[in-house]
Enzyme design. Structure first.
Site, PDB file in Angstrom:
ATOM      1  N   VAL A   1       0.766  -0.901   0.014  1.00  0.00           N
ATOM      2  CA  VAL A   1      -0.090   0.141  -0.036  1.00  0.00           C
ATOM      3  C   VAL A   1       0.521   1.357  -0.158  1.00  0.00           C
ATOM      4  CG1 VAL A   1      -1.769   1.298   1.058  1.00  0.00           C
ATOM      5  CG2 VAL A   1      -1.872  -1.717   0.957  1.00  0.00           C
TER       6      VAL A   1
ATOM      7  N   LYS B   1      -5.644  -0.922  11.001  1.00  0.00           N
ATOM      8  CA  LYS B   1      -6.158  -2.278  11.825  1.00  0.00           C
ATOM      9  C   LYS B   1      -6.565  -2.586  13.434  1.00  0.00           C
ATOM     10  CE  LYS B   1      -5.642  -5.035   8.562  1.00  0.00           C
ATOM     11  NZ  LYS B   1      -5.823  -5.320   6.801  1.00  0.00           N
TER      12      LYS B   1
ATOM     13  N   GLU C   1      -9.749   5.359   7.225  1.00  0.00           N
ATOM     14  CA  GLU C   1     -10.426   4.386   5.498  1.00  0.00           C
ATOM     15  C   GLU C   1     -10.426   3.360   5.177  1.00  0.00           C
ATOM     16  OE1 GLU C   1     -14.268   3.690   5.357  1.00  0.00           O
ATOM     17  OE2 GLU C   1     -14.599   5.758   5.182  1.00  0.00           O
TER      18      GLU C   1
ATOM     19  N   GLY D   1     -10.890  -2.171   2.773  1.00  0.00           N
ATOM     20  CA  GLY D   1     -10.164  -2.024   1.936  1.00  0.00           C
ATOM     21  C   GLY D   1     -10.711  -0.474   1.447  1.00  0.00           C
TER      22      GLY D   1
ATOM     23  N   ILE E   1     -13.691   0.480   0.335  1.00  0.00           N
ATOM     24  CA  ILE E   1     -14.947   0.586   0.216  1.00  0.00           C
ATOM     25  C   ILE E   1     -15.575   1.604   2.067  1.00  0.00           C
ATOM     26  CG2 ILE E   1     -17.097  -0.161   0.755  1.00  0.00           C
ATOM     27  CD1 ILE E   1     -16.448  -3.139   0.622  1.00  0.00           C
TER      28      ILE E   1
ATOM     29  N   GLU F   1      -2.536 -10.326   5.160  1.00  0.00           N
ATOM     30  CA  GLU F   1      -1.029 -10.074   5.698  1.00  0.00           C
ATOM     31  C   GLU F   1       0.190 -10.686   6.525  1.00  0.00           C
ATOM     32  OE1 GLU F   1      -2.428  -7.318   8.066  1.00  0.00           O
ATOM     33  OE2 GLU F   1      -4.360  -6.847   6.349  1.00  0.00           O
TER      34      GLU F   1
ATOM     35  N   ASP G   1      -7.672 -10.455  12.423  1.00  0.00           N
ATOM     36  CA  ASP G   1      -8.000  -9.322  11.077  1.00  0.00           C
ATOM     37  C   ASP G   1      -9.511  -8.826  11.025  1.00  0.00           C
ATOM     38  OD1 ASP G   1      -6.722  -7.300   9.831  1.00  0.00           O
ATOM     39  OD2 ASP G   1      -8.563  -8.261   8.066  1.00  0.00           O
TER      40      ASP G   1
ATOM     41  N   LYS H   1     -10.991  -5.003  12.193  1.00  0.00           N
ATOM     42  CA  LYS H   1     -12.009  -4.256  11.817  1.00  0.00           C
ATOM     43  C   LYS H   1     -13.351  -4.497  12.445  1.00  0.00           C
ATOM     44  CE  LYS H   1      -9.514  -5.589   7.515  1.00  0.00           C
ATOM     45  NZ  LYS H   1      -9.606  -6.429   6.567  1.00  0.00           N
TER      46      LYS H   1
ATOM     47  N   GLY I   1      -5.460  -5.277  -1.995  1.00  0.00           N
ATOM     48  CA  GLY I   1      -5.088  -4.774  -2.992  1.00  0.00           C
ATOM     49  C   GLY I   1      -4.036  -3.460  -3.090  1.00  0.00           C
TER      50      GLY I   1
HETATM   51  N1  HSE Z   1      -5.274  -8.803   5.058  1.00  0.00           N
HETATM   52  C1  HSE Z   1      -6.240  -7.480   5.150  1.00  0.00           C
HETATM   53  C2  HSE Z   1      -7.483  -8.889   3.509  1.00  0.00           C
HETATM   54  C3  HSE Z   1      -6.139  -6.270   4.022  1.00  0.00           C
HETATM   55  O1  HSE Z   1      -7.138  -9.722   3.099  1.00  0.00           O
HETATM   56  O2  HSE Z   1      -9.008  -8.417   3.937  1.00  0.00           O
HETATM   57  C4  HSE Z   1      -7.214  -5.777   3.455  1.00  0.00           C
HETATM   58  O3  HSE Z   1      -7.370  -5.168   5.422  1.00  0.00           O
END
Ligand code: HSE
Length: 409
Positions: free
Chosen positions: A17, A99, A123, A128, A130, A184, A195, A199, A297
């Site tokens: 990123v 996150k 955000e 990602g 959205i 990740e 993850d 979130k 991505g």
């Molecule tokens: N590893 C995370 C996923 C990346 O696959 O959603 C984006 O937050």
């Protein structure tokens, strides 16, 4: 409002990123934003940017008074916390996609923003590309939401799609998700559901004003799923998705969990495939609304980072309005789920944990039970954590519950 603030950026991280946002900013001259310096961990790696931009000395960025925006895109949550808290403490605006760090330090981060009156935008940390956070903050700020239900991890959705549609083996699909830059650095965070729990912790705050820890959220990933679960799903016309859900069960209590879920074809989530994410917002006034887009991505995530950077030009801050509704929402364990449990050994599953059992199936290969269980019993069940057992929720139990909330006059 016109606001001509020039943004001088200190960028931390030049991975998937970080490099993405570097490229995107070069191609967005309309935005008065320039990267002054980039802090990296490994100076010997070849980088696609001028060498003079790079340093390994974080303080060079943190102590530079000209840098007014710190963009933090590293994967080490502890180092990210130091960078973000130091930057906010010295009045710099911060954009982050971390996150794990945000979920772990939510309360402190809220306080830092109040104390320093500076912007902290993230955000890109949730779904990602959205705009989930911005929508919850700005559009649904006065709607006492019934639920937020979504596929919020791109890697697991990619893996499940590859396995179920292309017959790919789990390890191969995971490797591909890593190669494509979705996973990740430690992919166990993705596949174990952590993850998504991170979130959901952030979503719970913007949807309900709840300050919680990821550990407060019951979370199972996709590692315990068994091939026979897909056979069952196909027979019944379901798709198995890793779903995160927060739903109001009464005026003050919100159920929250991340669990593999059977999603039927009538759900918007049914067709969310590969690294795409989708979030259904169950609103009190407008019924259900659905937002969809790439959840992982390089460029999808960079698009959210770019939008946050652009918002800093007009001094945008989250107002955390849901914390000021006068209702103190809390995470509740007092609700019921309809589940499917498949196992090697039926004796492992304590049938007395269930409120009602609908179906029991025993074959040489695999056994399963479907039935209704209290969330609290499920949470505490020893058999839940046995790697030989796989638990999947039936999605129908949820949305139906939404409509039992208070009627509008
Ligand atoms: N590893 C995370 C996923 C990346 O696959 O959603 C984006 O937050």
């Amino acid at each position: 409002m016109t606001y001509e603030k020039k943004l001088v950026i200190g960028l931390f991280g030049f991975g998937v990123v970080g490099e993405g946002i570097y490229r995107v900013l070069k191609q967005t001259p309309t935005l008065q934003a320039a990267i002054k310096r980039i802090c990296i961990k490994h100076p010997d790696k070849k980088r696609n940017a001028p060498a003079e931009l790079f340093t390994t000395d974080a303080d060079l960025l943190l102590n530079d008074p000209e840098i007014n925006v710190v963009v933090e895109l590293i994967d080490d949550a502890d180092a990210a916390w130091y960078i973000v808290s130091t930057s906010l403490g010295s009045g710099k605006a911060v954009v982050s996609a971390n996150k794990k760090m945000i979920a772990a330090h939510l309360a402190e981060l809220l306080q830092l923003q109040v104390d320093n009156r500076t912007s902290f935008l993230y955000e890109a940390a949730v779904c990602g590309s959205i705009p989930v956070i911005r929508n919850l903050e700005e559009y649904y700020d006065n709607d006492m939401l019934n639920s937020v239900t979504g596929i919020i991890n791109g890697s697991t959705n990619y893996i499940l799609t590859r396995m179920n549609e292309d017959g790919m083996a789990y390890d191969d699909a995971l490797e591909l998700a890593q190669e494509l830059g979705f996973a990740e650095t430690d992919p166990s965070l993705d596949v174990q559901g952590t993850d998504a729990a991170n979130k959901l912790t952030i979503i719970l705050n913007h949807a309900y004003g709840i300050i919680s820890k990821p550990e407060d959220i019951m979370c199972k990933g996709i590692t315990q799923l068994h091939p026979t679960d897909s056979v069952y799903a196909k027979e019944k016309g379901y798709s198995i998705k890793l779903v995160a859900r927060a739903n109001r069960v009464n005026h003050t209590d919100v159920a929250a969990y991340v669990l593999p879920t059977f999603v039927g074809p009538r759900s918007q989530l049914f067709n969310v495939r590969f690294e795409y994410n989708g979030v259904i917002i169950g609103t009190r006034l407008a019924d259900e609304q659905f937002i969809y887009g790439k959840g992982a991505g390089r460029y999808p995530t960079s698009s959210a980072v770019l939008s946050d950077i652009a918002a800093l030009r007009y001094g945008y801050k989250y107002e955390y309005k849901k914390a000021r509704t006068g209702v103190n929402y809390q995470i509740s364990t007092d609700h019921v789920l309809r589940i499917y449990v498949s196992c090697e050994n039926m004796a492992d599953i304590n049938r007395l944990d269930f409120i009602a059992i609908d179906e029991t199936y025993i074959s040489q290969n695999r056994k399963y039970i479907t039935g209704t269980i209290s969330f609290d019993k499920l949470r505490k069940a020893a058999w839940l954590n046995n790697p030989d057992n796989s638990v999947i929720v039936f999605a129908e139990a949820g949305p139906a519950a939404d409509h039992q909330l208070e009627e509008l006059e």
